[in-house]
Design an enzyme around this catalytic site. Structure first.
Site, PDB file in Angstrom:
ATOM      1  N   ASP A   1      33.873  31.527  17.662  1.00  0.00           N
ATOM      2  CA  ASP A   1      34.811  31.939  16.194  1.00  0.00           C
ATOM      3  C   ASP A   1      33.928  33.293  17.176  1.00  0.00           C
ATOM      4  O   ASP A   1      33.144  33.943  17.410  1.00  0.00           O
ATOM      5  CB  ASP A   1      33.389  31.710  15.422  1.00  0.00           C
ATOM      6  N   SER A   2      34.804  33.658  15.837  1.00  0.00           N
ATOM      7  CA  SER A   2      34.526  34.971  15.620  1.00  0.00           C
ATOM      8  C   SER A   2      33.576  36.464  15.269  1.00  0.00           C
ATOM      9  O   SER A   2      32.694  36.928  15.446  1.00  0.00           O
ATOM     10  CB  SER A   2      36.031  35.932  14.529  1.00  0.00           C
TER      11      SER A   2
ATOM     12  N   CYS B   1      36.998  28.831  14.328  1.00  0.00           N
ATOM     13  CA  CYS B   1      37.654  30.031  14.165  1.00  0.00           C
ATOM     14  C   CYS B   1      39.212  28.535  14.224  1.00  0.00           C
ATOM     15  O   CYS B   1      40.116  29.370  14.287  1.00  0.00           O
ATOM     16  CB  CYS B   1      37.537  30.823  14.984  1.00  0.00           C
TER      17      CYS B   1
ATOM     18  N   GLU C   1      28.411  37.270   6.751  1.00  0.00           N
ATOM     19  CA  GLU C   1      27.697  38.049   8.700  1.00  0.00           C
ATOM     20  C   GLU C   1      26.883  38.607   8.148  1.00  0.00           C
ATOM     21  O   GLU C   1      25.915  39.067   8.809  1.00  0.00           O
ATOM     22  CB  GLU C   1      29.264  39.113   8.510  1.00  0.00           C
TER      23      GLU C   1
ATOM     24  N   CYS D   1      37.914  28.280   6.671  1.00  0.00           N
ATOM     25  CA  CYS D   1      37.311  29.290   7.139  1.00  0.00           C
ATOM     26  C   CYS D   1      35.893  28.275   7.267  1.00  0.00           C
ATOM     27  O   CYS D   1      35.054  27.838   6.205  1.00  0.00           O
ATOM     28  CB  CYS D   1      37.671  29.774   6.444  1.00  0.00           C
TER      29      CYS D   1
ATOM     30  N   HIS E   1      33.648  30.666   7.956  1.00  0.00           N
ATOM     31  CA  HIS E   1      32.648  31.180   7.674  1.00  0.00           C
ATOM     32  C   HIS E   1      32.532  30.872   6.018  1.00  0.00           C
ATOM     33  O   HIS E   1      31.148  30.802   5.149  1.00  0.00           O
ATOM     34  CB  HIS E   1      33.471  32.478   6.965  1.00  0.00           C
TER      35      HIS E   1
HETATM   36  N1  DGL Z   1      35.367  31.852  11.059  1.00  0.00           N
HETATM   37  C1  DGL Z   1      37.316  32.241  10.891  1.00  0.00           C
HETATM   38  C2  DGL Z   1      37.941  31.224  10.559  1.00  0.00           C
HETATM   39  O1  DGL Z   1      37.644  30.049  10.318  1.00  0.00           O
HETATM   40  C3  DGL Z   1      37.222  33.409  10.408  1.00  0.00           C
HETATM   41  C4  DGL Z   1      36.668  34.457  10.121  1.00  0.00           C
HETATM   42  C5  DGL Z   1      37.016  35.559  10.154  1.00  0.00           C
HETATM   43  O2  DGL Z   1      36.331  36.547  11.916  1.00  0.00           O
HETATM   44  O3  DGL Z   1      37.898  37.194   9.734  1.00  0.00           O
HETATM   45  O4  DGL Z   1      39.151  31.202   9.850  1.00  0.00           O
END
Ligand code: DGL
Length: 261
Positions: A7-8, A70, A150, A182, A184
């Protein structure tokens, strides 16, 4: 068996959290591209380079399969990456199909929250056309939640105030289902509950993604044995520091709390 989860940043831990329970005795490598998070506000071209680097790293570590945990990275070019890399790649997309199947007949609407790259990309639009024939779903981009996650801030006044502001043009009483499009966003269930005036169903893609991984690997269902896995954590290709380990542990605790374990 060795599985790469990418993931990011910290969002993909929600997929790891689920995979650890469903794939006992697995060696996981969790790759967070902490040098380049957030992905959701960057150009697709830039993201292609970061994603290629992460996938190359995981292939060099000889993983048996990779999960792109992600939605944003998946929305860029997963079929293209599948052709380029010699291991199975499982992506994830906002679980709109599941939301429509489970709650599409309810009176209240479905809100799909994701990053700007996902919301504005052709992949989500195509998905909505395919699975939301009755036009029950609306979309919203919530990039601020990625930054808050984050920072490990899941429930402060800053979170509520961000959500109130970002959702101010939506009639929140009209919604009965929220798709966490997402990874996150999983951390913020409690904050979302406070913002929506009516009880809300949450739909995420964590379980569906791990089930797809199991299908790809042709892994049979096993009795869960949560303690018999191991995980290496990597930030943008580097082993993580002690402070980073503490951040990861705090995120995993929050996931335990939001998934009630
Ligand atoms: N966690 C990621 C997703 O599911 C991306 C979050 C990001 O880095 O903007 O889209």
């Amino acid at each position: 068996m060795k599985i790469g989860i990418f993931d990011s940043g910290m969002g993909g831990l929600s997929v790891l959290h689920c995979a650890k329970k469903m794939l006992p005795e697995t060696h996981f490598i969790f790759y967070a591209d902490e040098d380049h998070v957030p992905y959701g506000e960057k150009s697709r071209e830039e993201l292609r380079g970061y994603i290629t680097r992460a996938l190359n790293y995981l292939v060099e570590r000889r993983v048996d399969a990779i999960v792109i945990a992600c939605n944003t990275a998946t929305s860029i070019a997963t079929p293209e990456f599948r052709q380029k890399f010699p291991v199975p790649i499982v992506g994830m997309e906002p679980a709109v199909k599941k939301a429509v199947e489970l709650y599409g007949t309810e009176r209240r609407r479905i809100l799909v929250a994701a990053t700007p790259v996902t919301v504005n990309g052709p992949k989500l639009q195509a998905l909505l056309e395919r699975v939301d024939a009755e036009h029950d779903a609306d979309t919203v981009a919530l990039p601020g939640l990625v930054r808050l996650a984050e920072r490990g801030d899941f429930s402060s006044a800053a979170v509520s105030s961000y959500l109130r502001d970002a959702l101010s043009s939506y009639d929140l009483a009209a919604y009965g289902t929220l798709v966490l499009g997402c990874t996150h966003f999983n951390y913020f269930k409690e904050s979302f509950k406070k913002i929506f005036p009516c009880p809300i169903h949450f739909v995420d893609g964590n379980l569906g993604t791990v089930q797809q991984l199991k299908r790809v690997l042709q892994v049979e269902d096993a009795t869960p044995a949560p303690d018999r896995h191991c995980c290496d954590y990597v930030f943008s290709g580097r082993p993580v520091s002690r402070t980073a380990r503490e951040r990861i542990a705090a995120c995993l605790r929050q996931l335990d709390a939001v998934f009630h374990l």
